[in-house]
Write an enzyme that holds these catalytic residues in place. Structure first.
Site, mmCIF file in Angstrom:
data_model
loop_
_atom_site.group_PDB
_atom_site.id
_atom_site.type_symbol
_atom_site.label_atom_id
_atom_site.label_comp_id
_atom_site.label_asym_id
_atom_site.label_seq_id
_atom_site.Cartn_x
_atom_site.Cartn_y
_atom_site.Cartn_z
ATOM 1 N N ASN A 1 128.299 28.096 11.900
ATOM 2 C CA ASN A 1 129.747 28.008 11.740
ATOM 3 C C ASN A 1 130.121 27.208 10.498
ATOM 4 O O ASN A 1 129.451 26.228 10.165
ATOM 5 C CB ASN A 1 130.371 27.371 12.993
ATOM 6 C CG ASN A 1 130.035 28.171 14.244
ATOM 7 O OD1 ASN A 1 129.652 29.334 14.162
ATOM 8 N ND2 ASN A 1 130.156 27.527 15.394
ATOM 9 N N HIS B 1 125.174 27.916 6.917
ATOM 10 C CA HIS B 1 125.982 28.911 6.203
ATOM 11 C C HIS B 1 127.144 28.280 5.442
ATOM 12 O O HIS B 1 128.088 28.968 5.045
ATOM 13 C CB HIS B 1 126.484 29.983 7.180
ATOM 14 C CG HIS B 1 125.389 30.832 7.715
ATOM 15 N ND1 HIS B 1 125.537 31.616 8.824
ATOM 16 C CD2 HIS B 1 124.110 31.018 7.301
ATOM 17 C CE1 HIS B 1 124.394 32.251 9.066
ATOM 18 N NE2 HIS B 1 123.512 31.909 8.165
ATOM 19 N N SER C 1 125.426 35.890 18.692
ATOM 20 C CA SER C 1 125.100 37.271 19.104
ATOM 21 C C SER C 1 123.710 37.695 18.674
ATOM 22 O O SER C 1 123.258 38.779 19.028
ATOM 23 C CB SER C 1 126.130 38.231 18.488
ATOM 24 O OG SER C 1 126.053 38.149 17.058
ATOM 25 N N LEU D 1 128.202 33.846 26.360
ATOM 26 C CA LEU D 1 129.131 34.510 27.285
ATOM 27 C C LEU D 1 128.440 35.701 27.939
ATOM 28 O O LEU D 1 128.640 35.982 29.118
ATOM 29 C CB LEU D 1 130.362 34.987 26.503
ATOM 30 C CG LEU D 1 131.614 35.362 27.285
ATOM 31 C CD1 LEU D 1 132.116 34.177 28.093
ATOM 32 C CD2 LEU D 1 132.710 35.862 26.342
HETATM 33 C C1 BV8 Z 1 119.548 36.242 3.522
HETATM 34 C C2 BV8 Z 1 129.240 32.364 6.304
HETATM 35 C C3 BV8 Z 1 117.860 36.446 1.923
HETATM 36 C C4 BV8 Z 1 130.414 33.016 5.681
HETATM 37 C C5 BV8 Z 1 127.726 34.044 7.261
HETATM 38 C C6 BV8 Z 1 116.546 41.025 8.592
HETATM 39 C C7 BV8 Z 1 116.950 42.106 9.310
HETATM 40 C C8 BV8 Z 1 118.212 42.688 9.036
HETATM 41 C C9 BV8 Z 1 119.086 42.166 8.069
HETATM 42 C C10 BV8 Z 1 118.669 41.087 7.373
HETATM 43 C C11 BV8 Z 1 117.415 40.531 7.611
HETATM 44 N N1 BV8 Z 1 117.295 39.493 6.788
HETATM 45 C C12 BV8 Z 1 118.415 39.367 6.018
HETATM 46 C C13 BV8 Z 1 119.268 40.334 6.366
HETATM 47 C C14 BV8 Z 1 120.574 40.526 5.781
HETATM 48 C C15 BV8 Z 1 121.670 39.660 6.392
HETATM 49 C C16 BV8 Z 1 121.878 40.015 7.830
HETATM 50 O O1 BV8 Z 1 121.388 39.373 8.735
HETATM 51 N N2 BV8 Z 1 122.692 41.066 7.995
HETATM 52 C C17 BV8 Z 1 123.064 41.471 9.382
HETATM 53 C C18 BV8 Z 1 124.551 41.822 9.368
HETATM 54 C C19 BV8 Z 1 122.230 42.607 9.834
HETATM 55 N N3 BV8 Z 1 121.391 38.230 6.268
HETATM 56 C C20 BV8 Z 1 121.719 37.629 5.091
HETATM 57 O O2 BV8 Z 1 122.226 38.207 4.138
HETATM 58 C C21 BV8 Z 1 121.423 36.136 5.002
HETATM 59 N N4 BV8 Z 1 120.804 35.835 3.763
HETATM 60 O O3 BV8 Z 1 118.885 36.851 4.325
HETATM 61 O O4 BV8 Z 1 119.138 35.904 2.278
HETATM 62 C C22 BV8 Z 1 117.447 35.792 0.717
HETATM 63 C C23 BV8 Z 1 116.146 35.405 0.663
HETATM 64 C C24 BV8 Z 1 115.685 34.810 -0.494
HETATM 65 C C25 BV8 Z 1 116.569 34.644 -1.571
HETATM 66 C C26 BV8 Z 1 117.910 35.056 -1.483
HETATM 67 C C27 BV8 Z 1 118.367 35.632 -0.305
HETATM 68 C C28 BV8 Z 1 122.724 35.306 4.979
HETATM 69 C C29 BV8 Z 1 123.512 35.487 6.173
HETATM 70 C C30 BV8 Z 1 124.698 34.498 6.196
HETATM 71 C C31 BV8 Z 1 125.998 35.167 5.867
HETATM 72 N N5 BV8 Z 1 127.123 34.238 6.098
HETATM 73 N N6 BV8 Z 1 128.726 33.136 7.435
HETATM 74 C C32 BV8 Z 1 131.560 33.196 6.647
HETATM 75 O O5 BV8 Z 1 131.560 32.592 7.730
HETATM 76 O O6 BV8 Z 1 132.491 33.925 6.238
HETATM 77 S S1 BV8 Z 1 127.154 34.937 8.630
HETATM 78 C C33 BV8 Z 1 128.371 34.767 9.863
HETATM 79 O O7 BV8 Z 1 128.167 35.860 10.720
HETATM 80 C C34 BV8 Z 1 128.239 33.554 10.746
HETATM 81 O O8 BV8 Z 1 127.900 32.404 10.040
HETATM 82 C C35 BV8 Z 1 127.154 33.978 11.723
HETATM 83 O O9 BV8 Z 1 125.891 33.775 11.184
HETATM 84 C C36 BV8 Z 1 127.390 35.458 11.825
HETATM 85 C C37 BV8 Z 1 128.211 35.756 13.056
HETATM 86 O O10 BV8 Z 1 127.356 35.647 14.132
HETATM 87 P P1 BV8 Z 1 127.749 34.720 15.399
HETATM 88 O O11 BV8 Z 1 128.071 33.354 14.941
HETATM 89 O O12 BV8 Z 1 126.660 34.923 16.369
HETATM 90 O O13 BV8 Z 1 129.132 35.356 15.894
HETATM 91 P P2 BV8 Z 1 129.392 36.768 16.620
HETATM 92 O O14 BV8 Z 1 130.847 36.991 16.579
HETATM 93 O O15 BV8 Z 1 128.475 37.820 16.088
HETATM 94 O O16 BV8 Z 1 128.933 36.500 18.145
HETATM 95 C C38 BV8 Z 1 129.589 35.538 18.919
HETATM 96 C C39 BV8 Z 1 128.804 35.407 20.216
HETATM 97 O O17 BV8 Z 1 129.438 34.402 21.013
HETATM 98 C C40 BV8 Z 1 128.775 36.691 21.041
HETATM 99 O O18 BV8 Z 1 127.461 36.909 21.534
HETATM 100 C C41 BV8 Z 1 129.740 36.396 22.208
HETATM 101 O O19 BV8 Z 1 129.299 36.975 23.411
HETATM 102 C C42 BV8 Z 1 129.643 34.887 22.313
HETATM 103 N N7 BV8 Z 1 130.856 34.248 22.829
HETATM 104 C C43 BV8 Z 1 132.152 34.616 22.613
HETATM 105 N N8 BV8 Z 1 132.981 33.742 23.252
HETATM 106 C C44 BV8 Z 1 132.187 32.808 23.863
HETATM 107 C C45 BV8 Z 1 130.833 33.125 23.568
HETATM 108 N N9 BV8 Z 1 129.801 32.399 24.036
HETATM 109 C C46 BV8 Z 1 130.117 31.316 24.828
HETATM 110 N N10 BV8 Z 1 131.397 30.944 25.129
HETATM 111 C C47 BV8 Z 1 132.452 31.663 24.681
HETATM 112 N N11 BV8 Z 1 133.701 31.298 25.006
#
Ligand code: BV8
Length: 248
Positions: free
Chosen positions: A102, A119, A188, A214
């Protein structure tokens, strides 16, 4: 609550907690996926990549300005889950490290100190010329100058975009390799490298792994223990159990 090998979580165990957007939902901040999530209103490719910033900095700045104003809204404050983790850090005899995806400051506001924003942080701006990082609590635009190098149109939100390397990864992997308990809260399990941490921990074979969410996450089945429900209920209960067992 027993570690993989069945042995009890010892009082001085090292704990790593990974948090995601779900822990801040009950504080009034939207998550990314799911109903009402940020990705409903915006396309990741348009607002959270270095390419988008190069192509259309105004739209990217607007995305983060909107989130910054919301975070600074008077009705936004840490919830019981953030507060329970801060209490765990204060009272647990062993090390407690919070690694958050976050970019909000609710962990800090709850009193957490041993914290890594892997992040980045919404309330900071970074200069793309001299890399200086500045506290930033207002809208950000190309007219602003860097207070360190006076460069104009060089400031960007101090956040990690897709395709960029997350922050402090060495420190994070060292802590994962040494931890006895890995706890993932409100994430997630779809964004890497954070989503891969549970496998990194399991590979050590020494730590217990728990998911508090959740609903089951994309990597839920990789955890030894899963508890589902709102973070504001599940986290304080889990922390109380831990503290009761460690007698602290
Ligand atoms: C990198 C900052 C390499 C900005 C963010 C391997 C496989 C596939 C893809 C990749 C891989 N490796 C890398 C990738 C690419 C990519 C990636 O993962 N893509 C995804 C979409 C497939 N990753 C990257 O690009 C990363 N960098 O790999 O660099 C590299 C290596 C060497 C040199 C250079 C580069 C960088 C990723 C970071 C991007 N920035 N945030 C901003 O915030 O705007 S990511 C952002 O999205 C968040 O920070 C977080 O990480 C993500 C969101 O996920 P969550 O936080 O889990 O949120 P979400 O909404 O998805 O889920 C919420 C959960 O909470 C749910 O499960 C829900 O049920 C639950 N919930 C809801 N309410 C509640 C609850 N739980 C409890 N109580 C509640 N009340």
């Amino acid at each position: 609550m027993h570690a993989e090998g069945g042995q009890r979580i010892r009082g001085e165990a090292a704990i790593v907690v990974l948090t995601g957007a779900g822990i801040s939902v009950e504080s009034g901040l939207p998550s990314f996926r799911g109903a009402g999530g940020l990705w409903e209103g915006w396309r990741l490719e348009d607002v959270a990549t270095p390419e988008a910033f190069a192509r259309d900095p105004i739209t990217v700045q607007r995305f983060y300005d909107q989130r910054r104003r919301q975070l600074l809204g008077e009705d936004i404050r840490p919830n019981a889950a953030h507060l329970a983790l801060a209490e765990l850090e204060r009272r647990w005899p062993g090390e407690v490290l919070i690694v958050t995806q976050n970019i909000d400051d609710l962990h800090e506001r709850a009193g957490t100190r041993n914290l890594i924003h892997m992040h980045g942080e919404l309330l900071k701006a970074r200069c793309t010329a001299c890399a200086a990082v500045h506290p930033w609590r207002s809208d950000l635009s190309s007219s602003h100058r860097c207070a360190a190098c006076a460069g104009q149109n060089r400031l960007r939100p101090h956040v990690v975009w897709f395709g960029e390397l997350p922050l402090e990864m060495d420190r994070i992997y060292d802590a994962l390799a040494a931890c006895d308990l890995f706890l993932a809260i409100g994430t997630s399990g779809q964004v890497y490298p954070a989503a891969g941490f549970v496998e990194t921990v399991r590979a050590t074979g020494q730590a217990h792994t728990v998911e508090l969410n959740l609903e089951p996450s994309a990597t839920g089945s990789l955890f030894a223990e899963q508890r589902h429900g709102p973070a504001s209920e599940r986290v304080p209960r889990f922390v109380a159990e831990l503290l009761a067992r460690s007698g602290s």
